[in-house]
Structures are given as C-alpha cells and as structure tokens.
Write an enzyme that holds these catalytic residues in place. Structure first.
Site, PDB file in Angstrom:
ATOM      1  N   ASP A 165       0.841  -1.191   0.000  1.00  0.00           N
ATOM      2  CA  ASP A 165       0.000   0.000   0.000  1.00  0.00           C
ATOM      3  C   ASP A 165       0.883   1.251   0.000  1.00  0.00           C
ATOM      4  O   ASP A 165       2.112   1.158  -0.133  1.00  0.00           O
ATOM      5  CB  ASP A 165      -0.970  -0.020   1.181  1.00  0.00           C
ATOM      6  CG  ASP A 165      -0.278  -0.044   2.541  1.00  0.00           C
ATOM      7  OD1 ASP A 165       0.929   0.291   2.621  1.00  0.00           O
ATOM      8  OD2 ASP A 165      -0.942  -0.395   3.523  1.00  0.00           O
ATOM      9  N   ALA A 166       0.278   2.409   0.179  1.00  0.00           N
ATOM     10  CA  ALA A 166       1.020   3.674   0.129  1.00  0.00           C
ATOM     11  C   ALA A 166       2.078   3.779   1.223  1.00  0.00           C
ATOM     12  O   ALA A 166       3.058   4.510   1.077  1.00  0.00           O
ATOM     13  CB  ALA A 166       0.053   4.850   0.235  1.00  0.00           C
TER      14      ALA A 166
END
Length: 155
Positions: free
Chosen positions: A27-28
């Site tokens: 994810d980010a």
C-alpha cells in the site's frame, strides 16, 4: 494423472513455498496490502497442486474448459487472516500449507507466513465441493482426496 512415485515423496516438496514481496503488493505506506495474503494463499495452493502432480485445468476453469465441464467446483465458504507483523518490499517469506479434510465434501487450507523463521501471519480458508451444474454439495474428487491425504502426513 498422478504418478505412483509420488507416494514416496516428502509432502514438504509441495507444501512449503517461498516468495519475495513485490512493490505492487504494498500500500502507500509500503506495507503489504491485506488482500495480497489471500492471493498468495491461492497461488500457493495452485503451485502445491502442480508440484504434487495435479493439472490445474482438472480443478479450475480455463479458457478451454468452463466450470460446467468440470466434475466439481471448490468455492471458498469461509476465510480468515491474522497479521502479526507488517511485510515490506523485498522481504522474503516462507509459506507453509497445512491441510485438514473436514468431511467427504469439505476441507480447510491453513497457511503460515514466516519471515526469518518467525510467524508473521496466518490464514484459514475453507472450501466445499459442489456440483458445478446443480450447485449442490458433492464428494471431493479422487485427486483432491489423495492430495489431502498425502498432504496431511506429518513432515
């Protein structure tokens, strides 16, 4: 067709797999996205079946074989995951697969995710065998039964 020589093989050959975390799986924050764990489970199961000697086209629909042409379908009816530590890009993990036959039509796949020998996650996925036309429960295939039996041997 499953060859007879498989009877003497160690289940570790098809139940313990290794992979590296890739950028697209995070994810980010750079942590593995929770859905990836389930994708890895399915990929591990597929690879385990192949290493054991079962052709994937005998179990899953393909561009040549649709669901109605298969003897059985194996939908997931329950799944759960536990995350103990985050995983990051470049981490190498071992995935250990354990099987449990529940009855003549269902089984559970249990996956342990380990990094440097320490368990960092786990999943349980329950499958039920159904007739792909009627969608009613039916007995597991001979191939899956044999794989489950040999996979449940202590290693």
């Amino acid at each position: 067709m499953i060859d007879r020589f498989l009877d003497k093989r160690n289940p570790r050959e098809w139940l313990c797999l290794k992979r590296t975390v890739r950028f697209g799986e995070t994810d980010a924050a750079g942590v593995v996205h929770f859905l990836e764990l389930f994708r890895w489970c399915h990929e591990t199961w597929e690879e385990s079946l192949e290493k054991y000697g079962i052709a994937l086209k005998d179990i899953f629909p393909t561009n040549e074989i649709n669901t109605s042409q298969l003897d059985i379908a194996l939908p997931v009816v329950h799944c759960e995951a536990n995350y103990f530590q985050p995983l990051y890009v470049g981490d190498t993990i071992n995935i250990e697969l354990e099987t449990e036959k529940i009855n003549e039509s269902s089984f559970v796949l249990r996956f342990k995710f380990k990094k440097n020998g320490e368990q960092i996650g786990s999943t349980n996925i329950k499958h039920v065998s159904i007739n792909p036309i009627t969608r009613k429960k039916c007995a597991l295939s001979k191939q899956i039964n044999l794989w489950l039996h040999e996979s449940s041997s202590n290693f």
